[in-house]
Design an enzyme around this catalytic site. Sequence first.
Site, PDB file in Angstrom:
ATOM      1  N   GLY A  31     -48.423 -13.665  -0.275  1.00 17.61           N
ATOM      2  CA  GLY A  31     -47.158 -13.503  -0.996  1.00 17.61           C
ATOM      3  C   GLY A  31     -46.207 -12.606  -0.230  1.00 17.61           C
ATOM      4  O   GLY A  31     -46.514 -12.147   0.883  1.00 17.61           O
ATOM      5  N   PHE A  32     -45.090 -12.333  -0.839  1.00 19.63           N
ATOM      6  CA  PHE A  32     -44.060 -11.535  -0.169  1.00 19.63           C
ATOM      7  C   PHE A  32     -44.566 -10.112   0.118  1.00 19.63           C
ATOM      8  O   PHE A  32     -44.667  -9.710   1.284  1.00 19.63           O
ATOM      9  CB  PHE A  32     -42.806 -11.553  -1.049  1.00 19.63           C
ATOM     10  CG  PHE A  32     -41.852 -10.431  -0.794  1.00 19.63           C
ATOM     11  CD1 PHE A  32     -41.324 -10.227   0.470  1.00 19.63           C
ATOM     12  CD2 PHE A  32     -41.496  -9.566  -1.830  1.00 19.63           C
ATOM     13  CE1 PHE A  32     -40.445  -9.176   0.704  1.00 19.63           C
ATOM     14  CE2 PHE A  32     -40.623  -8.527  -1.604  1.00 19.63           C
ATOM     15  CZ  PHE A  32     -40.105  -8.323  -0.336  1.00 19.63           C
ATOM     16  N   ASP A  61     -55.632 -16.020  -1.652  1.00 20.38           N
ATOM     17  CA  ASP A  61     -54.337 -16.483  -2.170  1.00 20.38           C
ATOM     18  C   ASP A  61     -54.430 -17.981  -2.458  1.00 20.38           C
ATOM     19  O   ASP A  61     -55.019 -18.720  -1.671  1.00 20.38           O
ATOM     20  CB  ASP A  61     -53.231 -16.217  -1.122  1.00 20.38           C
ATOM     21  CG  ASP A  61     -51.855 -16.178  -1.756  1.00 20.38           C
ATOM     22  OD1 ASP A  61     -51.440 -17.201  -2.329  1.00 20.38           O
ATOM     23  OD2 ASP A  61     -51.192 -15.125  -1.686  1.00 20.38           O
ATOM     24  N   ASN A  62     -53.861 -18.420  -3.572  1.00 19.91           N
ATOM     25  CA  ASN A  62     -53.903 -19.862  -3.878  1.00 19.91           C
ATOM     26  C   ASN A  62     -52.613 -20.570  -3.459  1.00 19.91           C
ATOM     27  O   ASN A  62     -52.405 -21.735  -3.780  1.00 19.91           O
ATOM     28  CB  ASN A  62     -54.183 -20.099  -5.371  1.00 19.91           C
ATOM     29  CG  ASN A  62     -53.030 -19.653  -6.251  1.00 19.91           C
ATOM     30  OD1 ASN A  62     -52.092 -19.017  -5.777  1.00 19.91           O
ATOM     31  ND2 ASN A  62     -53.096 -19.972  -7.523  1.00 19.91           N
ATOM     32  N   LEU A  93     -52.800  -7.770  -5.772  1.00 20.88           N
ATOM     33  CA  LEU A  93     -51.382  -8.120  -5.879  1.00 20.88           C
ATOM     34  C   LEU A  93     -51.166  -9.509  -6.459  1.00 20.88           C
ATOM     35  O   LEU A  93     -50.037  -9.857  -6.792  1.00 20.88           O
ATOM     36  CB  LEU A  93     -50.707  -8.043  -4.494  1.00 20.88           C
ATOM     37  CG  LEU A  93     -50.151  -6.664  -4.094  1.00 20.88           C
ATOM     38  CD1 LEU A  93     -51.247  -5.636  -3.971  1.00 20.88           C
ATOM     39  CD2 LEU A  93     -49.373  -6.759  -2.796  1.00 20.88           C
ATOM     40  N   TYR A 128     -44.683 -11.033 -19.433  1.00 15.57           N
ATOM     41  CA  TYR A 128     -45.027 -10.491 -18.117  1.00 15.57           C
ATOM     42  C   TYR A 128     -45.340  -8.992 -18.197  1.00 15.57           C
ATOM     43  O   TYR A 128     -46.419  -8.539 -17.808  1.00 15.57           O
ATOM     44  CB  TYR A 128     -43.863 -10.775 -17.149  1.00 15.57           C
ATOM     45  CG  TYR A 128     -44.055 -10.227 -15.767  1.00 15.57           C
ATOM     46  CD1 TYR A 128     -45.240 -10.452 -15.071  1.00 15.57           C
ATOM     47  CD2 TYR A 128     -43.050  -9.493 -15.144  1.00 15.57           C
ATOM     48  CE1 TYR A 128     -45.408  -9.949 -13.794  1.00 15.57           C
ATOM     49  CE2 TYR A 128     -43.214  -8.997 -13.871  1.00 15.57           C
ATOM     50  CZ  TYR A 128     -44.396  -9.223 -13.205  1.00 15.57           C
ATOM     51  OH  TYR A 128     -44.553  -8.719 -11.952  1.00 15.57           O
ATOM     52  N   LYS A 177     -49.068  -7.062 -17.839  1.00 16.76           N
ATOM     53  CA  LYS A 177     -49.325  -5.994 -16.859  1.00 16.76           C
ATOM     54  C   LYS A 177     -49.678  -4.682 -17.564  1.00 16.76           C
ATOM     55  O   LYS A 177     -50.457  -3.882 -17.040  1.00 16.76           O
ATOM     56  CB  LYS A 177     -48.107  -5.814 -15.948  1.00 16.76           C
ATOM     57  CG  LYS A 177     -48.010  -6.900 -14.890  1.00 16.76           C
ATOM     58  CD  LYS A 177     -49.152  -6.755 -13.904  1.00 16.76           C
ATOM     59  CE  LYS A 177     -49.123  -7.772 -12.807  1.00 16.76           C
ATOM     60  NZ  LYS A 177     -50.233  -7.562 -11.852  1.00 16.76           N
TER      61      LYS A 177
END
Length: 326
Positions: free
Chosen positions: A11-12, A32-33, A77, A150, A154
Amino acid sequence: MARCLVTGGAGFIGSHLTERLLELGHEVVVLDNLSTGRSENLDQVKEHPRLTIRNGSITDPVLLGETTVGVDVIYHLAAAVGVKLVADDPVRTIETNIYPTEVLLRSAAAAKQRVFLASTSEVYGKNPKERWTEEDDLHFGPTSRPRWAYGCSKAIDEFLALAYHRKFGLPVVIGRFFNVVGPRQVGHYGMVIPRFVEQALKGGPVVVYDDGEQVRCFAHVKEVVNSIIRLVETPAAHGSVYNIGSDSPVSIRELAHEIIQRTDPAIQVEYLAYRDAYGDDFEDVRRRVPDVSRLAATIGYTPSMTLGQILDDIIRWKRDQLNRSA
Ligand code: UDP
């Protein structure tokens, strides 16, 4: 040298973290998927002898179990992220963000692995305070508004992590990210800077939602990943929550003008109602500014690049990318 697992490593933020860990001499396993992550994000390091890339989902408990074996530090992450994605698919948000974190924390507690849990400034919800400290209240909207799924998911992760720390001594650090930006961030999931930069480089207009008086603070991803690594390596940080980001506020209207000045001053700004951008059930957060004194007290610094430096770096990257694909 440590063996590190980075979930969401393509990811980023994950890809910048992976590069930095390799630079520091660590061994890295990426899980990672490639749902929001992209394999190109790891192009510069994919042949690195200390890097292993596993393509799969954290929602697969067998795979998650396999990839955590023999690891010293887990940087967790992987998550469903981005206001647009979350508003479009709250089921995926909840399933990706809660159960896999629990599985991971439980196995890390048993194996005595250090953990960094990526959380978000979304947990503060609509708290009206000028600056948010880690001890401030969480102000979510109603469950009929998908955005709050979201932050709530979290917040549950944070409760779990803190409970594992208290009950089993899990060395976990929780980082609440505040608008982390930089090269490789894409605009598909709603993030404002990549969207504005791309709109500006393509001749405009730059599309500001609502009146543009919303306030955010933007931090460069390279400074953020350094903060994450330092926190994990600081035993005094274990069992605590940290705001991670810049504390220099800017309105979205000013941000649009900064980007236009740096690209083409002739570009126009257009204003779009939230309803037309995200649908009827959307609520925005008007102001989001962190108090980062806990981070400063623990690691001795906080992200400090100016908005101008950050924008120059992102514009340079985006120009290169557009030139390459032209
Ligand atoms: N925004 C905007 N135009 C866009 C995307 C976002 O004006 O194309 C606004 C959005 O309404 C919000 C701010 O920019 O007030 C930051 O949005 P982003 O999704 O990047 O982050 P977050 O809302 O999670 O802080």
